[in-house]
Scaffold this active site. Structure first.
Site, PDB file in Angstrom:
ATOM      1  N   PRO A 133       6.084   4.599   0.971  1.00 28.51           N
ATOM      2  CA  PRO A 133       4.973   3.663   1.122  1.00 28.51           C
ATOM      3  C   PRO A 133       5.471   2.396   1.802  1.00 28.51           C
ATOM      4  O   PRO A 133       6.677   2.183   1.916  1.00 28.51           O
ATOM      5  CB  PRO A 133       4.565   3.387  -0.318  1.00 28.51           C
ATOM      6  N   THR A 147      -2.713   7.428   0.334  1.00 26.01           N
ATOM      7  CA  THR A 147      -2.953   5.987   0.316  1.00 26.01           C
ATOM      8  C   THR A 147      -4.399   5.589   0.058  1.00 26.01           C
ATOM      9  O   THR A 147      -5.329   6.332   0.377  1.00 26.01           O
ATOM     10  CB  THR A 147      -2.509   5.375   1.663  1.00 26.01           C
ATOM     11  N   CYS A 192       0.764  -1.245   0.000  1.00 27.17           N
ATOM     12  CA  CYS A 192       0.000   0.000   0.000  1.00 27.17           C
ATOM     13  C   CYS A 192       0.789   1.287   0.000  1.00 27.17           C
ATOM     14  O   CYS A 192       1.940   1.326   0.374  1.00 27.17           O
ATOM     15  CB  CYS A 192      -0.984   0.029   1.163  1.00 27.17           C
ATOM     16  N   THR A 193       0.113   2.343  -0.461  1.00 28.16           N
ATOM     17  CA  THR A 193       0.504   3.732  -0.258  1.00 28.16           C
ATOM     18  C   THR A 193       1.479   4.251  -1.304  1.00 28.16           C
ATOM     19  O   THR A 193       2.209   3.503  -1.924  1.00 28.16           O
ATOM     20  CB  THR A 193       1.059   3.929   1.166  1.00 28.16           C
ATOM     21  N   THR A 194       1.493   5.569  -1.452  1.00 29.33           N
ATOM     22  CA  THR A 194       2.460   6.230  -2.317  1.00 29.33           C
ATOM     23  C   THR A 194       3.007   7.438  -1.582  1.00 29.33           C
ATOM     24  O   THR A 194       2.425   7.893  -0.594  1.00 29.33           O
ATOM     25  CB  THR A 194       1.798   6.633  -3.654  1.00 29.33           C
TER      26      THR A 194
END
Length: 549
Positions: free
Chosen positions: A449, A386, A367-369
């Site tokens: 992330p 995210t 997940c997530t950036t």
């Protein structure tokens, strides 16, 4: 035994004026073009974040959550924006029936019936992304909302060539995406297959027509299109039809938290972290503990350094799980956990060989950036954004192309805990955007992330930059460890002797190979200010890239 091993690095020329580092080269290019047009760091960060929801849709979404730090150079001010998801007003401590065992989901909470807090309509928290990004642009940007959204609209409407990164993250969840008809229709080729990446033949071109229309409406009407308009109504209707928790009142009452950043110091470097129920306080606690030992002893190259890093991480995670939650609801001993006295106390225990209690936590790896930006005026942004788990809740609101988050997974599904579910409560998120300063001047922006792996990674990268005097690329490329009090994940790149030595120190060592398909230790990106220009650091195994002018 002699075996081949993968050795990877990245190189980025210095940028004299401005630079954007992001988890995909298309996103970085969007932000760099904004800077070249005269936009500031906030303009570029918002444009990049929205573009990333198109080119990296499995990691972030317009209906997601975010934590953002903004440093305004002329004003000498650093602000934190918390636009993370909140529990719907209909949610309560017993919303999810706990059925025993440990979940296979992102955070390894107790298992719930039908995994209702992990995916599907009941897993969705009230989204904050559009409210937060729009507020940041309004207060601290220089460009118009519609102009900042234009690159993302073009990418969604015209499409882009699929690459290995897009194909891999579609393929990993092909079965799960296929279970949701609107999601399959939006994100799979012909509603069934992954988009084939470029290779000997040109790659397929994903086109997201519904998302393009939603972005055009949001560009025209602002975030009200989502929170008070047609898009929000479509979301609410879909929730009502599928047993979800979000109602119209949840959307109209959502508020972004704007507050001073959490200040800290590591050796000679001043730091600004995200405050409150984020990963910032836990990351700062780790650094405070490491700061009680000499620089020469905490590096990753020695068994002792790995032991000290592991011990500091384990103790800070213990405190995180035991105490942290939404400060509007839970009384958290912030001052004690972040005090030098407490760090000295913990360091003393580590010296005496007292280990943090072991916890059966499953490290999260998805997940997530993250977006890091520094502009010509040396304004800085660190923005973590995210969908929460990979592909969020897996639900796309029909007709909108907008993927929904699964932010309810941030809460402990068991009642009576600091981070249990509660109406309107903010979950305990893992984001750790951070800004660094030397002698009062902007020095670097950093974030990543990678679930709870973010919380352990950021202090290690900072230690590499400060203690080992490494540049951002070398600091990010260095091997890392991650633990939450039980198993200790250790990059095999530390070497066999270090792995064995760490095990002899009493740690439950789990060696981890790293490659393009793994995410055991998060994927940081950074930009550092140097006398000759802006210097990037991008995680070597990912699609992360920097662009500037």
């Amino acid at each position: 035994m002699i075996r081949s091993r993968l050795v990877v690095t990245k190189q980025t020329p210095l940028a004299p004026h401005g630079m954007v580092a992001a988890e995909h080269p298309r996103g970085a290019a969007v932000g760099a073009a904004i800077l070249a047009r005269g936009g500031n760091a906030v303009d570029a960060a918002v444009a990049t974040a929205v573009a990333m929801t198109v080119v990296e849709p499995f990691m972030s979404t317009l209906a997601g959550s975010g934590t953002m730090l903004v440093h305004l150079a002329k004003r000498g001010e650093t602000i934190a924006l918390n636009f993370n998801g909140v529990a719907p007003l209909a949610a309560h401590e017993s919303t999810y029936k706990v059925v025993g065992g440990v979940s296979d989901g992102l955070f390894g909470w107790p298992r719930t019936e039908n995994a209702a807090n992990e995916y599907g309509h009941r897993a969705v928290a009230v989204p904050g992304s559009l409210a937060g990004l729009a507020l940041a642009l309004e207060r601290y940007g220089t460009m118009q909302w519609r102009d900042v959204l234009a690159p993302a609209i073009a990418l969604a409407r015209e499409g882009f060539e699929a690459d290995w990164y897009v194909a891999l993250n579609h393929a990993k969840f092909l079965q799960e995406l296929s279970a949701f008809p609107a999601t399959a229709r939006n994100y799979l080729r012909d509603g069934k297959w992954i988009y084939r990446p470029a290779g000997m033949q040109p790659g397929d071109r994903p086109v997201y027509a519904d998302l393009a229309r939603s972005l055009e409406l949001i560009a025209k009407d602002g975030p009200d299109a989502f929170y008070r308009g047609a898009i929000g109504q479509a979301l609410v209707d879909d929730m009502a039809a599928n047993g979800g928790l979000i109602r119209r009142e949840d959307l109209t009452s959502y508020r972004v938290l704007v507050e001073p950043a959490l200040s800290g110091r590591y050796r000679d470097t001043d730091l600004a972290f995200s405050p409150g129920p984020t990963g910032g306080p836990t990351a700062l606690e780790m650094l405070n503990i490491l700061g009680e030992f000499p620089s020469a002893r905490v590096g990753w190259q020695t068994v002792e350094g790995l032991h000290l890093r592991t011990s500091a991480i384990a103790r800070a995670f213990r405190d995180r799980f035991e105490h942290l939650g939404d400060p509007a609801v839970v009384k958290v001993p912030w001052d004690r956990l972040l005090s030098r006295d407490y760090a000295r106390e913990v360091a003393g225990e580590i010296r005496r060989g007292k280990a943090a209690p072991k916890r059966a936590r499953k490290p999260s790896d998805e997940c997530t950036t993250h977006v890091s930006v520094i502009d010509k005026q040396r304004n800085m942004v660190a923005l973590t954004h995210t969908a929460v788990s990979l592909w969020g809740s897996r639900v796309v609101v029909p007709g909108t192309g907008i993927l929904l988050n699964n932010g309810m997974i941030w809460f402990d599904p068991e009642p009576g805990k600091p981070n249990s579910v509660g109406p309107g409560k903010r979950g305990l998120v893992n984001m750790v955007p951070v800004l660094g300063f030397k002698r009062g001047q902007p020095a670097f922006t950093l974030g990543a992330p990678g679930g709870r792996g973010i919380v352990s990674a950021i202090p290690q990268v900072i230690s590499n930059m400060v203690d080992l005097k490494a540049g951002p690329q070398a600091a990010i490329e260095a091997p890392r460890v991650h633990t939450e009090g039980g198993e200790v994940l250790v990059s095999t790149r530390v070497g066999e002797k270090s792995l064995a030595g760490l095990a002899r120190r009493g740690h439950e060592v789990v060696p981890k190979e790293e490659s393009y398909s793994t995410l055991n230790f998060s994927r940081p990106v950074a930009i550092r200010v140097t006398p000759k220009g802006l210097e990037a650091g991008c995680e070597q195994y990912s699609a992360a890239a920097a662009a500037g002018h």
